[in-house]
Design a protein around this motif. Structure first.
Motif, PDB file in Angstrom:
ATOM      1  N   VAL A  88       0.866  -1.175   0.000  1.00  0.00           N
ATOM      2  CA  VAL A  88       0.000   0.000   0.000  1.00  0.00           C
ATOM      3  C   VAL A  88       0.899   1.220   0.000  1.00  0.00           C
ATOM      4  O   VAL A  88       1.861   1.289   0.760  1.00  0.00           O
ATOM      5  CB  VAL A  88      -0.938  -0.001   1.232  1.00  0.00           C
ATOM      6  CG1 VAL A  88      -1.786   1.245   1.265  1.00  0.00           C
ATOM      7  CG2 VAL A  88      -1.810  -1.235   1.235  1.00  0.00           C
ATOM      8  N   ALA A  89       0.588   2.199  -0.857  1.00  0.00           N
ATOM      9  CA  ALA A  89       1.441   3.375  -1.040  1.00  0.00           C
ATOM     10  C   ALA A  89       1.460   4.282   0.186  1.00  0.00           C
ATOM     11  O   ALA A  89       2.407   5.034   0.374  1.00  0.00           O
ATOM     12  CB  ALA A  89       0.993   4.154  -2.269  1.00  0.00           C
ATOM     13  N   GLY A  90       0.467   4.254   1.016  1.00  0.00           N
ATOM     14  CA  GLY A  90       0.396   5.093   2.210  1.00  0.00           C
ATOM     15  C   GLY A  90      -0.951   4.940   2.860  1.00  0.00           C
ATOM     16  O   GLY A  90      -1.806   4.169   2.408  1.00  0.00           O
ATOM     17  N   PHE A  91      -1.159   5.710   3.941  1.00  0.00           N
ATOM     18  CA  PHE A  91      -2.417   5.565   4.656  1.00  0.00           C
ATOM     19  C   PHE A  91      -3.600   6.053   3.824  1.00  0.00           C
ATOM     20  O   PHE A  91      -4.664   5.434   3.823  1.00  0.00           O
ATOM     21  CB  PHE A  91      -2.372   6.298   5.996  1.00  0.00           C
ATOM     22  CG  PHE A  91      -3.598   6.074   6.811  1.00  0.00           C
ATOM     23  CD1 PHE A  91      -3.859   4.829   7.359  1.00  0.00           C
ATOM     24  CD2 PHE A  91      -4.507   7.082   7.008  1.00  0.00           C
ATOM     25  CE1 PHE A  91      -5.004   4.601   8.091  1.00  0.00           C
ATOM     26  CE2 PHE A  91      -5.654   6.875   7.747  1.00  0.00           C
ATOM     27  CZ  PHE A  91      -5.900   5.629   8.292  1.00  0.00           C
ATOM     28  N   GLY A  92      -3.430   7.137   3.115  1.00  0.00           N
ATOM     29  CA  GLY A  92      -4.497   7.629   2.240  1.00  0.00           C
ATOM     30  C   GLY A  92      -4.848   6.615   1.168  1.00  0.00           C
ATOM     31  O   GLY A  92      -6.021   6.399   0.855  1.00  0.00           O
ATOM     32  N   ALA A  93      -3.817   5.979   0.616  1.00  0.00           N
ATOM     33  CA  ALA A  93      -4.052   4.938  -0.384  1.00  0.00           C
ATOM     34  C   ALA A  93      -4.767   3.749   0.235  1.00  0.00           C
ATOM     35  O   ALA A  93      -5.586   3.090  -0.423  1.00  0.00           O
ATOM     36  CB  ALA A  93      -2.727   4.501  -1.004  1.00  0.00           C
ATOM     37  N   ALA A  94      -4.489   3.462   1.512  1.00  0.00           N
ATOM     38  CA  ALA A  94      -5.170   2.360   2.191  1.00  0.00           C
ATOM     39  C   ALA A  94      -6.650   2.669   2.375  1.00  0.00           C
ATOM     40  O   ALA A  94      -7.504   1.793   2.182  1.00  0.00           O
ATOM     41  CB  ALA A  94      -4.519   2.087   3.542  1.00  0.00           C
ATOM     42  N   VAL A  95      -6.973   3.916   2.724  1.00  0.00           N
ATOM     43  CA  VAL A  95      -8.378   4.283   2.916  1.00  0.00           C
ATOM     44  C   VAL A  95      -9.124   4.228   1.582  1.00  0.00           C
ATOM     45  O   VAL A  95     -10.216   3.650   1.490  1.00  0.00           O
ATOM     46  CB  VAL A  95      -8.496   5.680   3.564  1.00  0.00           C
ATOM     47  CG1 VAL A  95      -9.937   6.150   3.572  1.00  0.00           C
ATOM     48  CG2 VAL A  95      -7.930   5.655   4.970  1.00  0.00           C
ATOM     49  N   ILE A  96      -8.534   4.802   0.537  1.00  0.00           N
ATOM     50  CA  ILE A  96      -9.170   4.761  -0.783  1.00  0.00           C
ATOM     51  C   ILE A  96      -9.263   3.319  -1.277  1.00  0.00           C
ATOM     52  O   ILE A  96     -10.287   2.898  -1.827  1.00  0.00           O
ATOM     53  CB  ILE A  96      -8.406   5.649  -1.778  1.00  0.00           C
ATOM     54  CG1 ILE A  96      -8.530   7.110  -1.363  1.00  0.00           C
ATOM     55  CG2 ILE A  96      -8.922   5.446  -3.197  1.00  0.00           C
ATOM     56  CD1 ILE A  96      -7.626   8.049  -2.129  1.00  0.00           C
ATOM     57  N   GLY A  97      -8.210   2.538  -1.075  1.00  0.00           N
ATOM     58  CA  GLY A  97      -8.222   1.135  -1.468  1.00  0.00           C
ATOM     59  C   GLY A  97      -9.295   0.350  -0.744  1.00  0.00           C
ATOM     60  O   GLY A  97      -9.937  -0.532  -1.319  1.00  0.00           O
ATOM     61  N   ALA A  98      -9.517   0.666   0.541  1.00  0.00           N
ATOM     62  CA  ALA A  98     -10.557  -0.025   1.303  1.00  0.00           C
ATOM     63  C   ALA A  98     -11.937   0.302   0.752  1.00  0.00           C
ATOM     64  O   ALA A  98     -12.807  -0.570   0.686  1.00  0.00           O
ATOM     65  CB  ALA A  98     -10.466   0.348   2.777  1.00  0.00           C
ATOM     66  N   VAL A  99     -12.147   1.553   0.339  1.00  0.00           N
ATOM     67  CA  VAL A  99     -13.436   1.926  -0.244  1.00  0.00           C
ATOM     68  C   VAL A  99     -13.652   1.184  -1.562  1.00  0.00           C
ATOM     69  O   VAL A  99     -14.726   0.619  -1.809  1.00  0.00           O
ATOM     70  CB  VAL A  99     -13.521   3.456  -0.446  1.00  0.00           C
ATOM     71  CG1 VAL A  99     -14.759   3.830  -1.249  1.00  0.00           C
ATOM     72  CG2 VAL A  99     -13.515   4.171   0.893  1.00  0.00           C
ATOM     73  N   VAL A 100     -12.615   1.168  -2.402  1.00  0.00           N
ATOM     74  CA  VAL A 100     -12.717   0.474  -3.690  1.00  0.00           C
ATOM     75  C   VAL A 100     -12.917  -1.028  -3.463  1.00  0.00           C
ATOM     76  O   VAL A 100     -13.724  -1.670  -4.147  1.00  0.00           O
ATOM     77  CB  VAL A 100     -11.473   0.751  -4.561  1.00  0.00           C
ATOM     78  CG1 VAL A 100     -11.493  -0.075  -5.834  1.00  0.00           C
ATOM     79  CG2 VAL A 100     -11.369   2.237  -4.879  1.00  0.00           C
TER      80      VAL A 100
END
Length: 121
Positions: A88-100
Motif C-alpha cells: 500500500v502506497a500510504g495511509f491515504g491509499a489504504a483508505v481509498i483502497g478499502a473503499v474500492v
C-alpha cells in the motif's frame, strides 16, 4: 456462503483492487498463493481486529455519523499489507483502497448470489 467460496471471492476482490487502483499492489513475483494468503489474512483481521477497532473508535464514529469506519477499514487494509505480499502506497491509499475493495466485494457478492452459488443458511 461457504468458507472456500468466501475466500475465493475475497481473493478475487483483492486481485481486482490491485488492477483497478494503483495505490495498492502485490509485490513483484507474487503468485496465486500470495493472493490467497492475503485474502485469508484479510478475513482473520476482519473477524478479530476490526470489531475491536470499531469498538474503540465508537465515540469518533458516532460524531462523524459513521464516516470514521472508512478510516478503520483503511487501517485493516494497512495491517493486511504489513503482514502479506500486499503493498500500500500510504495511509491515504489504504483508505481509498478499502473503499474500492468494499465496492468490488459488494459487486462480487451480488454476482455470487445472482448465480445461485451461495447456499442458504
Amino acid at each position: 456462503m461457504g468458507f472456500v467460496l468466501r475466500l475465493l471471492v475475497n481473493a478475487l476482490a483483492l486481485y481486482l483492487l490491485t488492477r483497478v487502483y494503483g495505490g495498492v499492489s502485490f509485490a513483484p513475483g507474487a503468485d496465486l498463493l500470495s493472493v490467497l494468503i492475503a485474502a485469508l489474512v484479510m478475513g482473520i483481521v476482519n473477524a478479530l481486529v476490526r470489531p475491536v477497532l470499531l469498538l474503540l473508535s465508537l465515540p469518533v464514529n458516532v460524531l462523524t455519523l459513521g464516516l470514521f469506519t472508512l478510516v478503520v477499514n483503511g487501517v485493516v487494509l494497512w495491517l493486511v499489507a504489513a503482514a502479506t505480499a500486499l503493498n500500500v502506497a500510504g495511509f491515504g491509499a489504504a483508505v481509498i483502497g478499502a473503499v474500492v475493495l468494499t465496492v468490488i466485494s459488494w459487486v462480487l457478492d451480488a454476482a455470487v448470489r445472482a448465480l445461485g452459488l451461495e447456499k442458504d443458511q
